[in-house]
Enzyme design. Sequence first.
Site, mmCIF file in Angstrom:
data_model
loop_
_atom_site.group_PDB
_atom_site.id
_atom_site.type_symbol
_atom_site.label_atom_id
_atom_site.label_comp_id
_atom_site.label_asym_id
_atom_site.label_seq_id
_atom_site.Cartn_x
_atom_site.Cartn_y
_atom_site.Cartn_z
ATOM 1 N N GLU A 1 54.844 -24.353 -17.950
ATOM 2 C CA GLU A 1 54.605 -24.773 -16.566
ATOM 3 C C GLU A 1 55.921 -25.150 -15.885
ATOM 4 O O GLU A 1 56.123 -24.866 -14.702
ATOM 5 C CB GLU A 1 53.619 -25.945 -16.506
ATOM 6 C CG GLU A 1 52.229 -25.644 -17.085
ATOM 7 C CD GLU A 1 51.545 -24.420 -16.477
ATOM 8 O OE1 GLU A 1 51.811 -24.087 -15.299
ATOM 9 O OE2 GLU A 1 50.760 -23.770 -17.190
ATOM 10 N N HIS B 1 57.498 -22.008 -14.545
ATOM 11 C CA HIS B 1 56.929 -21.604 -13.258
ATOM 12 C C HIS B 1 57.512 -22.446 -12.127
ATOM 13 O O HIS B 1 57.966 -21.938 -11.104
ATOM 14 C CB HIS B 1 55.412 -21.853 -13.230
ATOM 15 C CG HIS B 1 54.585 -20.875 -14.013
ATOM 16 N ND1 HIS B 1 54.770 -19.521 -13.949
ATOM 17 C CD2 HIS B 1 53.524 -21.073 -14.852
ATOM 18 C CE1 HIS B 1 53.868 -18.927 -14.715
ATOM 19 N NE2 HIS B 1 53.110 -19.853 -15.283
HETATM 20 ZN ZN ZN Z 1 51.411 -19.430 -16.514
#
Ligand code: ZN
Length: 649
Positions: free
Chosen positions: A455, A458
């Site tokens: 995460e 991202h």
């Molecule tokens: Zn992902």
Amino acid sequence: MAGPTPKKPADKKPVPPKGRWNWRSPLGGPSFFGNLVTTIVVFLLLMSVYSLVAGLSQPSSEVPISTVATDVAAGKISAITVSGDSLAIVYSDGTKKTSQKDPAAGLPETLVAYGVTPAELSKVAITVQGQSGLVFWLIQLSPIILPLLFIAFLFWFLTRQVRGAGMQAFSFGQSKARVIDPSDMTQRVTFADVAGAKEAKEELFEIVDFLKNPKKFLDIGARIPKGIILMGAPGTGKTLLARAVAGEAGVPFFSISGSEFVEMFVGVGASRVRDLFQLAKKAAPAIIFVDEIDAVGRVRGTGVGGGNDEREQTLNQILVEMDGFEPTEKVVVMAATNRPDVLDPALLRPGRFDRRVTIDLPDRKDREEILSIHARKKPFGPDVNLAVIAERTPGFSGAELYSLMNEAAILAARESRREITQYDLIRSIEKVMLGPERKSHLLTKKEKGLTAYHEAGHALVSSVLPDADPVHKISIISRGRAAGYTLKLPFEDKKMQSRKQFLDDIAATLGGFVAEEMLFDDVTTGPSNDLVVITALARDMVSRYGMSEKLGPIAFGDRELGREPYSEVVAAQIDAEVSKIIEEQKGRAKEVIAGNRKALDAIAAALVERETLERDDFEKILIAHGITPKHREEEAAVAVVAATASPQP
Ligand code: ZN
Ligand code: ADP
Ligand code: MG
């Protein structure tokens, strides 16, 4: 693990509006209700006939035969009618009596036996009715025969129905067309119940006008469109809007869903359509609504969807019915689909569904309006600000906003509060977007670290690349099918996306994969959904939006649907371009992550510790590592709105 754009759960199918009554097609015989009424009427009729007949045979005032003999001898009797063994006696003074004679002997003999002289007897008019046969027995047996007859009749009635309905007798629960009666206020929907969709409403207003006052249009020779097709993503309010047109015009609304036809026996769908149109014509002015028309109206003859005969017959019947319309028919056919791309072109030809109304996902203002429509009957706390919720729900459909409101109410009710708070609404956003939190789903220490880095990948790439959207929340609490998620907030509701935005989006979505690969020198099955998303996006860039330099601005059709087919050579070129785009963006993601390794570690560590990072905390980490958070231009304006808007009722 969700990418920057968490995949939304599939549109929750709203419960179709239940009509006030269901009807069976004429082929299937009258409805159950009709049956019941007929049965009761017939029953009552039989009852009254029975009581009449029974009343006849019931002796009103019976006298013994000896009394009759005495009265004859006394000359008090003027006439006797003999039917079988019953005697109807008329006295000279007009009174009527009945009696019974001995079955073994005739009346004269009996009377003589009681001492009546032949002279006395001759003064009485004796008539013999040949009733001892059929009628007599009928009267005698009527208490047995009538119930039997009644049962036989019922049986015949039911079997006739079963035969008429053919195979359908055994497919109970099959959905039928529904009708909403305009006088039924509880079901009435008007344009006031539909927020946003301004253009669509304007377009449809003309139809309302026509249905309200067809004469005005017909007198002047105007041809009103017979077919209007509503196109839009799931949950954008197509069904709602169609009902609102009927509600505004005050005409009956006949609706059926395309998906209901698919599983029917061959021939049933077509006859259903025929009946539906017939009924609507009788009720004209009226609206026929075919929901999810793509289920029957897909391009024919491509084998997509398994070449369903029934589907084709149903579609053909719809076309035949629409072609057979007189311009004076006053029936408007509406249809809805979220897959206009797969529709058979024959449906869209002039004279059929030639009016197309597109309903877009609501923008921020519309979202606020939809929220307030669904907030009408709910008690809200003073801190509630729907503008902020609208602002945080880009990409939500009307149906999702509706379910957000509902979730918030459920949260409040669960905690036994009387008012819904802003926090309830905010928590519901993520629930609707990603599914419920799965607190029981515990990650191992390694999984937790992996998810945190994924995460963080991202979020970092999304924050560094100029055309990606800013991040507003990161979490490694699993929800629905995602182990963790990163929420982004688009600058505005994007109607159009640029090539640069697409590319940065792909890079940010790959950020999770790249972080896992770099940190753990391995990849997991976690990012599989991310890969599906970017592959589809890259393919669309190349084959739909003409964003590939090599292939140029050509829109290649969808090969599977058999439209604008292209060669194997082109197919290979498209595949190569898709791979190239993804490879390049993977490289950019790698660059960002390698260049900001310290920031990545910090974000991941914060996530492992706190599990959820809100925007402020996340941006503090960015700033600490020399990355300037993105700010939207209109954010200042939004903040003012948020601060000054009065709390919603
Ligand atoms: Zn992902
Ligand atoms: P569709 O047919 O496009 O899939 P529906 O009309 O069934 O969507 O919408 C589902 C529900 O979502 C509606 O019953 C309504 O509660 C809500 N909804 C959708 N769009 C709107 C809107 N524009 N205004 C108000 N409510 C809406
Ligand atoms: Mg619908």
